[in-house]
Write a protein that holds these residues in place. Structure first.
Motif, mmCIF file in Angstrom:
data_model
loop_
_atom_site.group_PDB
_atom_site.id
_atom_site.type_symbol
_atom_site.label_atom_id
_atom_site.label_comp_id
_atom_site.label_asym_id
_atom_site.label_seq_id
_atom_site.Cartn_x
_atom_site.Cartn_y
_atom_site.Cartn_z
ATOM 1 N N MET A 13 1.154 -1.082 0.237
ATOM 2 C CA MET A 13 -0.214 0.394 0.580
ATOM 3 C C MET A 13 0.710 1.478 0.145
ATOM 4 O O MET A 13 2.166 1.388 0.866
ATOM 5 N N LEU A 14 0.071 2.388 -0.726
ATOM 6 C CA LEU A 14 1.100 3.560 -0.945
ATOM 7 C C LEU A 14 0.825 4.947 0.029
ATOM 8 O O LEU A 14 -0.995 4.668 -0.480
ATOM 9 N N ARG A 15 1.532 5.635 0.251
ATOM 10 C CA ARG A 15 0.886 6.476 0.885
ATOM 11 C C ARG A 15 -0.037 7.247 0.069
ATOM 12 O O ARG A 15 0.564 8.148 -1.212
ATOM 13 N N PRO A 16 -1.151 8.032 0.269
ATOM 14 C CA PRO A 16 -1.768 8.960 -0.644
ATOM 15 C C PRO A 16 -1.602 10.030 -0.899
ATOM 16 O O PRO A 16 -0.952 10.454 0.603
ATOM 17 N N PRO A 17 -1.779 11.001 -1.157
ATOM 18 C CA PRO A 17 -1.433 13.351 -1.778
ATOM 19 C C PRO A 17 -2.421 13.365 -0.269
ATOM 20 O O PRO A 17 -1.470 14.059 0.469
ATOM 21 N N SER A 18 -3.598 12.920 0.117
ATOM 22 C CA SER A 18 -4.141 13.848 1.087
ATOM 23 C C SER A 18 -5.033 12.329 2.426
ATOM 24 O O SER A 18 -4.721 10.736 1.823
ATOM 25 N N PRO A 19 -5.009 12.350 3.763
ATOM 26 C CA PRO A 19 -5.187 11.288 5.150
ATOM 27 C C PRO A 19 -5.962 11.143 4.678
ATOM 28 O O PRO A 19 -7.080 10.187 5.156
ATOM 29 N N LYS A 20 -7.256 11.579 3.469
ATOM 30 C CA LYS A 20 -9.141 11.727 3.684
ATOM 31 C C LYS A 20 -8.471 10.566 2.740
ATOM 32 O O LYS A 20 -9.525 9.713 2.175
ATOM 33 N N THR A 21 -7.876 10.196 2.142
ATOM 34 C CA THR A 21 -7.666 8.999 0.718
ATOM 35 C C THR A 21 -7.501 8.344 1.617
ATOM 36 O O THR A 21 -6.628 7.662 1.629
ATOM 37 N N PRO A 22 -8.028 7.210 0.369
ATOM 38 C CA PRO A 22 -7.196 5.536 0.972
ATOM 39 C C PRO A 22 -6.103 5.709 0.550
ATOM 40 O O PRO A 22 -5.978 5.626 -0.457
ATOM 41 N N PRO A 23 -5.265 4.485 1.069
ATOM 42 C CA PRO A 23 -3.788 4.369 0.088
ATOM 43 C C PRO A 23 -4.471 3.087 -0.805
ATOM 44 O O PRO A 23 -5.224 3.309 -1.123
ATOM 45 N N TYR A 24 -2.997 3.917 -1.967
ATOM 46 C CA TYR A 24 -3.207 3.489 -3.210
ATOM 47 C C TYR A 24 -2.654 1.938 -2.957
ATOM 48 O O TYR A 24 -1.407 1.354 -2.541
ATOM 49 N N ILE A 25 -3.052 0.736 -4.140
ATOM 50 C CA ILE A 25 -2.405 -0.166 -4.012
ATOM 51 C C ILE A 25 -1.802 -0.700 -5.389
ATOM 52 O O ILE A 25 -2.490 -0.466 -6.278
ATOM 53 N N ALA A 26 -0.862 -1.412 -5.331
ATOM 54 C CA ALA A 26 -0.267 -1.714 -7.016
ATOM 55 C C ALA A 26 0.468 -2.643 -6.381
ATOM 56 O O ALA A 26 1.409 -3.451 -4.771
ATOM 57 N N ARG A 27 1.213 -3.738 -7.307
ATOM 58 C CA ARG A 27 1.923 -4.693 -7.368
ATOM 59 C C ARG A 27 3.258 -4.239 -7.541
ATOM 60 O O ARG A 27 3.171 -3.521 -8.905
ATOM 61 N N ILE A 28 3.927 -4.988 -7.312
ATOM 62 C CA ILE A 28 5.548 -3.514 -7.650
ATOM 63 C C ILE A 28 6.318 -5.385 -8.594
ATOM 64 O O ILE A 28 6.526 -5.997 -8.718
ATOM 65 N N GLU A 29 6.471 -4.859 -10.411
ATOM 66 C CA GLU A 29 6.505 -5.436 -11.000
ATOM 67 C C GLU A 29 7.793 -5.747 -10.936
ATOM 68 O O GLU A 29 8.757 -6.476 -11.709
ATOM 69 N N ARG A 30 8.723 -4.634 -10.826
ATOM 70 C CA ARG A 30 10.620 -4.661 -10.858
ATOM 71 C C ARG A 30 10.896 -3.903 -10.509
ATOM 72 O O ARG A 30 10.203 -2.345 -9.598
ATOM 73 N N ILE A 31 12.127 -3.607 -9.809
ATOM 74 C CA ILE A 31 12.907 -2.944 -8.702
ATOM 75 C C ILE A 31 14.102 -2.762 -9.541
ATOM 76 O O ILE A 31 14.994 -3.769 -10.083
ATOM 77 N N GLU A 32 14.484 -1.331 -9.184
ATOM 78 C CA GLU A 32 15.634 -0.867 -10.650
ATOM 79 C C GLU A 32 16.457 -0.050 -9.920
ATOM 80 O O GLU A 32 16.134 0.989 -9.120
ATOM 81 N N CYS A 33 17.379 0.881 -10.433
ATOM 82 C CA CYS A 33 18.204 1.946 -9.965
ATOM 83 C C CYS A 33 17.938 2.658 -10.776
ATOM 84 O O CYS A 33 18.008 2.520 -11.892
ATOM 85 N N ASP A 34 17.708 4.505 -10.445
ATOM 86 C CA ASP A 34 17.683 5.152 -11.863
ATOM 87 C C ASP A 34 18.646 5.435 -12.074
ATOM 88 O O ASP A 34 19.664 5.574 -11.557
ATOM 89 N N ALA A 35 18.971 7.153 -12.817
ATOM 90 C CA ALA A 35 19.942 7.842 -13.122
ATOM 91 C C ALA A 35 21.157 8.003 -11.800
ATOM 92 O O ALA A 35 21.637 7.980 -12.255
ATOM 93 N N ASN A 69 20.869 6.566 -9.072
ATOM 94 C CA ASN A 69 21.149 5.312 -8.447
ATOM 95 C C ASN A 69 20.199 5.455 -7.437
ATOM 96 O O ASN A 69 20.787 4.928 -6.505
ATOM 97 N N ARG A 70 19.767 5.875 -7.207
ATOM 98 C CA ARG A 70 18.378 5.575 -5.907
ATOM 99 C C ARG A 70 17.795 4.449 -6.768
ATOM 100 O O ARG A 70 17.067 3.665 -7.905
ATOM 101 N N VAL A 71 16.555 3.593 -5.271
ATOM 102 C CA VAL A 71 16.185 2.478 -5.813
ATOM 103 C C VAL A 71 14.661 2.829 -6.173
ATOM 104 O O VAL A 71 14.499 4.339 -6.385
ATOM 105 N N LYS A 72 14.383 2.494 -7.563
ATOM 106 C CA LYS A 72 12.946 2.892 -7.572
ATOM 107 C C LYS A 72 12.429 1.303 -8.347
ATOM 108 O O LYS A 72 12.643 0.374 -8.515
ATOM 109 N N MET A 73 10.670 2.098 -7.804
ATOM 110 C CA MET A 73 10.145 0.698 -8.318
ATOM 111 C C MET A 73 8.953 0.500 -9.553
ATOM 112 O O MET A 73 8.607 1.844 -9.820
ATOM 113 N N TRP A 74 9.104 0.056 -9.988
ATOM 114 C CA TRP A 74 7.740 -0.015 -11.751
ATOM 115 C C TRP A 74 6.604 -0.981 -10.720
ATOM 116 O O TRP A 74 6.532 -1.726 -11.002
#
Length: 158
Positions: free
Chosen positions: A1-23, A25-30
């Motif tokens: 579950m991912l943090r929504p922009p507003s506390p009044k919004t329920p958390p976003y739900i996503a399936r992590i498809e892959r994890i990599e490093c961005d340009a 060198n920060r970890v990024k999830m798709w």
């Protein structure tokens, strides 16, 4: 579950498809996003369960800091057999094309005299003769008495 922009919004739900490093060198999830029925073009319908989600074709990149907690998205069958449904348990029976509003599968089995798809939030009883399933209120049964019944014979079979 991912943090929504507003506390009044329920958390976003996503399936992590892959994890990599961005340009940088920060970890990024798709992530592949799940939609709640009310977020779809058709909106929430009577047969949608409270914890129902649709796996969409919408992908985004996000960073691990956005993760609020883990959750489990079960198939409808797995969800129906959970001995206890926890706050982090959800179910999915449809895939959803976010740009067209089209669902797959397009049709699901319907039950009862009301001809509604199965909703795990609503109690159903099975006829011992024909093996069809019914909502107690659709066959004039008091809900509180259904759990103590030893067997049920539907009006068509009796």
């Amino acid at each position: 579950m991912l943090r929504p922009p507003s506390p009044k919004t329920p958390p976003y739900i996503a399936r992590i498809e892959r994890i990599e490093c961005d340009a940088a060198n920060r970890v990024k999830m798709w992530c592949r996003w799940y939609y709640r029925p009310e977020e779809s073009m058709e909106g929430r319908r009577q047969f949608h369960g409270v914890k129902e989600l649709f796996l969409s074709d919408h992908y985004d990149g996000c960073y691990p800091e956005a993760v609020e907690s883990l959750c489990s998205v079960h198939s409808l069958k797995e969800y129906a057999y959970l001995s206890a449904v926890e706050e982090e348990d959800f179910f999915c029976r449809f895939e959803y094309n976010a740009s067209t509003g089209v669902f797959a599968p397009e049709r699901v089995a319907v039950y009862c005299k009301c001809e509604m798809p199965y909703n795990p939030d609503n109690l159903m009883v099975q006829c011992e003769d024909c093996k069809d399933w019914f909502h107690p209120e659709c066959v004039n049964l008091p809900i509180h008495g259904v759990e103590s019944m030893s067997e049920f014979i539907c009006p068509d079979c009796s």
